[in-house]
Scaffold this motif. Structure first.
Motif, short mmCIF file in Angstrom:
data_model
loop_
_atom_site.label_atom_id
_atom_site.label_comp_id
_atom_site.label_asym_id
_atom_site.label_seq_id
_atom_site.Cartn_x
_atom_site.Cartn_y
_atom_site.Cartn_z
N ILE A 277 6.19 2.61 7.44
CA ILE A 277 4.68 2.99 7.59
C ILE A 277 4.18 2.12 9.11
CG2 ILE A 277 2.59 2.30 6.58
CD1 ILE A 277 3.98 2.19 4.09
N ALA A 278 4.91 1.02 9.29
CA ALA A 278 4.53 0.31 10.78
C ALA A 278 4.83 1.29 11.69
CB ALA A 278 5.36 -0.92 10.70
N ASN A 279 5.80 2.02 12.15
CA ASN A 279 6.21 2.92 12.82
C ASN A 279 5.22 4.03 12.95
OD1 ASN A 279 8.52 1.41 13.90
ND2 ASN A 279 10.04 2.70 12.67
N LEU A 280 4.69 4.48 11.69
CA LEU A 280 3.66 5.38 12.10
C LEU A 280 2.35 4.99 12.72
CD1 LEU A 280 4.11 6.95 8.41
CD2 LEU A 280 4.78 8.27 10.53
N TYR A 281 2.18 3.86 12.39
CA TYR A 281 0.72 3.16 12.74
C TYR A 281 1.08 2.43 14.32
CZ TYR A 281 -1.76 4.13 8.70
OH TYR A 281 -2.48 4.89 7.60
N HIS A 282 2.31 2.15 14.52
CA HIS A 282 2.61 1.57 16.04
C HIS A 282 2.14 0.31 15.75
CE1 HIS A 282 3.62 5.72 17.26
NE2 HIS A 282 2.52 5.95 17.38
N VAL A 283 2.43 -0.50 14.84
CA VAL A 283 2.15 -1.91 14.63
C VAL A 283 3.43 -2.44 14.05
CG1 VAL A 283 -0.15 -1.51 14.08
CG2 VAL A 283 1.26 -1.47 12.12
N LYS A 284 3.33 -3.82 13.77
CA LYS A 284 4.34 -4.71 13.51
C LYS A 284 4.59 -4.55 11.78
CE LYS A 284 4.45 -8.26 16.87
NZ LYS A 284 4.33 -9.55 17.42
N ALA A 285 5.61 -4.64 10.93
CA ALA A 285 5.79 -4.57 9.54
C ALA A 285 5.01 -5.47 8.87
CB ALA A 285 7.21 -4.73 9.11
N ASN A 286 4.70 -6.66 9.37
CA ASN A 286 4.06 -7.58 8.51
C ASN A 286 2.53 -7.33 8.58
OD1 ASN A 286 3.64 -8.37 11.40
ND2 ASN A 286 3.98 -10.55 10.97
N HIS A 287 2.07 -6.56 9.61
CA HIS A 287 0.71 -5.76 9.44
C HIS A 287 0.50 -5.18 8.22
CE1 HIS A 287 0.57 -7.02 13.82
NE2 HIS A 287 -0.67 -7.03 13.57
N ILE A 288 1.53 -4.40 8.13
CA ILE A 288 1.25 -3.47 6.80
C ILE A 288 1.22 -4.38 5.44
CG2 ILE A 288 2.57 -1.83 5.55
CD1 ILE A 288 1.57 -0.70 8.46
N SER A 289 2.20 -5.36 5.39
CA SER A 289 2.04 -6.15 4.17
C SER A 289 0.61 -6.78 4.17
CB SER A 289 2.86 -7.45 4.20
OG SER A 289 4.28 -6.82 4.45
N ALA A 290 -0.17 -7.43 5.17
CA ALA A 290 -1.37 -7.83 5.06
C ALA A 290 -2.50 -6.84 4.93
CB ALA A 290 -1.70 -8.38 6.78
N TRP A 291 -2.20 -5.45 5.34
CA TRP A 291 -3.11 -4.48 5.12
C TRP A 291 -3.22 -4.37 3.49
CZ3 TRP A 291 -1.84 -0.13 9.05
CH2 TRP A 291 -2.10 -0.51 10.58
N ILE A 292 -1.92 -3.96 2.93
CA ILE A 292 -1.72 -3.89 1.72
C ILE A 292 -2.52 -5.10 0.70
CG2 ILE A 292 -0.11 -3.55 -0.22
CD1 ILE A 292 1.74 -1.96 1.79
N SER A 293 -2.21 -6.17 0.92
CA SER A 293 -2.55 -7.17 0.23
C SER A 293 -4.35 -7.36 0.37
CB SER A 293 -2.21 -8.60 1.09
OG SER A 293 -2.88 -9.74 0.51
N ARG A 294 -4.72 -7.05 1.52
CA ARG A 294 -6.29 -7.02 1.68
C ARG A 294 -6.79 -5.64 0.57
NH1 ARG A 294 -9.82 -7.37 6.83
NH2 ARG A 294 -9.16 -9.53 6.73
N ALA A 295 -6.13 -4.58 0.83
CA ALA A 295 -6.35 -3.46 -0.18
C ALA A 295 -6.28 -3.95 -1.47
CB ALA A 295 -5.62 -2.28 0.38
N ARG A 296 -5.38 -4.50 -1.95
CA ARG A 296 -5.22 -4.77 -3.12
C ARG A 296 -6.39 -5.79 -3.68
NH1 ARG A 296 1.26 -6.41 -3.46
NH2 ARG A 296 1.93 -4.11 -3.48
#
Length: 188
Positions: free
Chosen positions: A154-173
């Motif tokens: 997912i991070a590759n799709l958004y061109h960000v670091k993988a830990n950003h994805i975890s933070a995004w998911i956490s906020r969405a939850r």
């Protein structure tokens, strides 16, 4: 400990076992099995030997019985307090149902057990339209994770670091907790 205290303990060690039977022990209750109570009783006997004063008029046996019984009863009350607050995962929810807490946890870990992939994605898309920014990206990431993507993919799709994805998911939850149908789905 002094030699006198050690002698008192060794000669009165049988008091511990007899008082355990008087107070009562219960197999299967956390902290109330015989071995647990025997340790508590031995500690109490040592405490009685260390604090015993013969000039107060009581025999050591009388004093030790009181100290041991009090410690055992205090422990029993504490163990009861703890036992009443424990929630066993395999215990039934109520007398009418056969379902247990473990079943609920299992179901909440696998949302496809009660929602199809299409239904889940529709709910996430509907919720996504109510948010913007990081929360919206987090909802998109939840949908992608449900479809089998890893955080790195997912991070590759958004061109960000993988830990950003975890933070995004956490906020969405955290934001989706108010949206009841999605609450359980966010923790898959």
């Amino acid at each position: 400990m002094t030699e006198k205290e050690q002698d008192l303990i060794l000669t009165h060690l049988t008091l511990v076992e007899s008082l355990i039977y008087q107070v009562g022990y219960q197999k299967g209750v956390v902290g109330m099995e015989f071995e647990d109570l025997y340790q508590i009783g031995c500690i109490a006997l040592c405490k009685a030997a260390a604090h015993y004063r013969p000039d107060r008029g009581a025999t050591f046996k009388t004093y030790a019985c009181r100290v041991i019984r009090n410690m055992l009863q205090d422990h029993r009350e504490h163990a009861s307090y703890i036992q009443n607050r424990l929630c066993y995962l395999d215990s039934p929810l109520s007398s009418d149902e056969g379902e247990s807490y473990l079943d609920i946890i299992h179901d909440s870990q696998e949302p496809d057990a009660y929602l199809s992939e299409k239904e889940l994605l529709e709910l996430l898309n509907r919720a996504k339209s109510n948010y913007n920014g990081i929360t919206k990206k987090g909802i998109e990431a939840i949908a992608l994770k449900y479809q089998g993507y890893s955080n790195a993919e997912i991070a590759n799709l958004y061109h960000v670091k993988a830990n950003h994805i975890s933070a995004w998911i956490s906020r969405a939850r955290s934001r989706l907790k108010a949206d009841y149908p999605l609450t359980d789905l966010c923790y898959s």
